[in-house]
Design a protein around this motif. Structure first.
Motif, mmCIF file in Angstrom:
data_model
loop_
_atom_site.group_PDB
_atom_site.id
_atom_site.type_symbol
_atom_site.label_atom_id
_atom_site.label_comp_id
_atom_site.label_asym_id
_atom_site.label_seq_id
_atom_site.Cartn_x
_atom_site.Cartn_y
_atom_site.Cartn_z
ATOM 1 N N TYR A 149 -4.430 12.432 1.923
ATOM 2 C CA TYR A 149 -5.456 11.401 1.371
ATOM 3 C C TYR A 149 -4.945 10.826 0.093
ATOM 4 N N GLU A 150 -4.772 9.817 0.042
ATOM 5 C CA GLU A 150 -4.419 9.117 -1.361
ATOM 6 C C GLU A 150 -5.428 7.893 -1.626
ATOM 7 N N GLY A 151 -6.194 7.917 -2.941
ATOM 8 C CA GLY A 151 -6.993 6.781 -3.010
ATOM 9 C C GLY A 151 -7.965 6.422 -1.908
ATOM 10 N N GLY A 152 -8.605 7.397 -1.369
ATOM 11 C CA GLY A 152 -9.462 7.602 -0.472
ATOM 12 C C GLY A 152 -8.871 6.913 0.982
ATOM 13 N N GLN A 153 -7.583 6.983 1.113
ATOM 14 C CA GLN A 153 -7.163 6.554 2.488
ATOM 15 C C GLN A 153 -6.175 7.473 2.816
ATOM 16 N N LEU A 154 -6.066 7.911 4.149
ATOM 17 C CA LEU A 154 -5.134 8.746 4.798
ATOM 18 C C LEU A 154 -3.958 8.168 5.109
ATOM 19 N N HIS A 155 -3.040 8.929 4.846
ATOM 20 C CA HIS A 155 -1.539 8.511 4.958
ATOM 21 C C HIS A 155 -0.634 9.257 5.912
ATOM 22 N N ASP A 156 0.062 8.937 6.495
ATOM 23 C CA ASP A 156 1.043 9.910 7.516
ATOM 24 C C ASP A 156 2.275 9.846 6.756
ATOM 25 N N TYR A 157 3.040 11.405 6.523
ATOM 26 C CA TYR A 157 4.244 11.238 5.883
ATOM 27 C C TYR A 157 5.164 12.000 7.064
ATOM 28 N N THR A 158 6.470 11.667 7.056
ATOM 29 C CA THR A 158 7.292 12.260 7.998
ATOM 30 C C THR A 158 8.404 12.639 7.042
ATOM 31 N N TYR A 159 8.856 14.073 7.324
ATOM 32 C CA TYR A 159 10.153 14.533 6.420
ATOM 33 C C TYR A 159 10.951 14.833 7.341
ATOM 34 N N ARG A 160 12.381 14.349 7.593
ATOM 35 C CA ARG A 160 13.359 14.678 8.401
ATOM 36 C C ARG A 160 14.407 15.421 7.837
ATOM 37 N N PHE A 161 14.903 16.593 8.397
ATOM 38 C CA PHE A 161 15.890 17.461 7.934
ATOM 39 C C PHE A 161 17.242 17.152 8.747
ATOM 40 N N MET A 207 15.515 12.205 4.993
ATOM 41 C CA MET A 207 14.322 11.282 4.718
ATOM 42 C C MET A 207 12.788 11.574 4.663
ATOM 43 N N ILE A 208 12.328 10.763 3.883
ATOM 44 C CA ILE A 208 10.824 10.780 4.073
ATOM 45 C C ILE A 208 10.384 9.559 3.999
ATOM 46 N N GLN A 209 9.352 9.548 4.933
ATOM 47 C CA GLN A 209 8.613 8.096 5.222
ATOM 48 C C GLN A 209 7.024 8.520 4.884
ATOM 49 N N LYS A 210 6.575 7.347 4.783
ATOM 50 C CA LYS A 210 5.231 7.088 4.496
ATOM 51 C C LYS A 210 4.719 6.157 5.429
ATOM 52 N N ASP A 211 3.665 6.398 6.243
ATOM 53 C CA ASP A 211 3.101 5.364 6.980
ATOM 54 C C ASP A 211 4.231 4.601 7.874
ATOM 55 N N GLY A 212 5.274 5.179 8.174
ATOM 56 C CA GLY A 212 6.283 4.736 8.970
ATOM 57 C C GLY A 212 7.392 3.865 8.179
ATOM 58 N N HIS A 213 7.168 3.878 6.795
ATOM 59 C CA HIS A 213 8.196 3.147 5.949
ATOM 60 C C HIS A 213 8.986 4.381 5.003
ATOM 61 N N ASN A 214 10.302 3.940 4.856
ATOM 62 C CA ASN A 214 11.124 4.929 4.196
ATOM 63 C C ASN A 214 10.604 4.905 2.876
ATOM 64 N N LEU A 215 10.821 6.065 2.160
ATOM 65 C CA LEU A 215 10.505 6.414 1.040
ATOM 66 C C LEU A 215 11.596 6.592 0.081
ATOM 67 N N GLN A 216 12.189 7.730 0.946
ATOM 68 C CA GLN A 216 13.714 8.084 0.321
ATOM 69 C C GLN A 216 14.694 8.513 1.516
ATOM 70 N N THR A 217 15.972 8.292 1.328
ATOM 71 C CA THR A 217 16.917 8.877 2.117
ATOM 72 C C THR A 217 18.045 9.484 1.377
ATOM 73 N N LYS A 218 18.488 10.424 1.877
ATOM 74 C CA LYS A 218 19.694 11.055 1.143
ATOM 75 C C LYS A 218 20.989 11.420 2.360
ATOM 76 N N GLU A 219 22.270 11.284 1.497
ATOM 77 C CA GLU A 219 23.381 11.523 2.300
ATOM 78 C C GLU A 219 24.233 12.658 1.737
ATOM 79 N N TYR A 220 24.668 13.744 2.523
ATOM 80 C CA TYR A 220 25.288 14.838 1.780
ATOM 81 C C TYR A 220 26.577 15.176 2.031
ATOM 82 N N ASP A 221 27.198 15.947 1.352
ATOM 83 C CA ASP A 221 28.772 16.118 1.700
ATOM 84 C C ASP A 221 28.653 17.605 2.483
ATOM 85 N N ALA A 222 29.949 17.888 3.005
ATOM 86 C CA ALA A 222 29.883 19.191 3.449
ATOM 87 C C ALA A 222 29.389 20.514 2.901
#
Length: 90
Positions: free
Chosen positions: A15-27, A35-50
């Motif tokens: 809940y944020e500001g009285g509304q329920l939001h969906d978060y997705t975390y991908r590993f 990847m982090i998404q909020k309500d189906g929209h990307n908030l952050q993506t990362k690329e890693y080395d070996a």
């Protein structure tokens, strides 16, 4: 037994500001958050080395539009610099 798992998703609600939001975390397959998404929209993506160091990080606004890109440079496994650019790579 099934094939290798390439990515794992975790989902949650908040809940944020009285509304329920969906978060997705991908590993990724190395169990690193890529990847982090909020309500189906990307908030952050990362690329890693070996070695598991973050090479690139992309930040987005609540509508999923890119707002910032960070590029990391490492020497001998130690972070030496971060170059930050806006959505237009300036």
């Amino acid at each position: 037994m099934e094939g290798n798992v390439l990515a794992v998703k975790e989902e949650g609600k908040k809940y944020e500001g009285g509304q329920l939001h969906d978060y997705t975390y991908r590993f990724n397959s190395d169990k690193l958050l890529d990847m982090i998404q909020k309500d189906g929209h990307n908030l952050q993506t990362k690329e890693y080395d070996a070695a598991g160091n973050v090479l690139k990080e992309h930040l987005y606004n609540n509508l999923g539009n890119a707002t910032q890109h960070n590029t990391m440079h490492y020497e001998a496994g130690l972070l030496q610099s971060v170059v930050t650019s806006d959505k237009d790579n300036k």
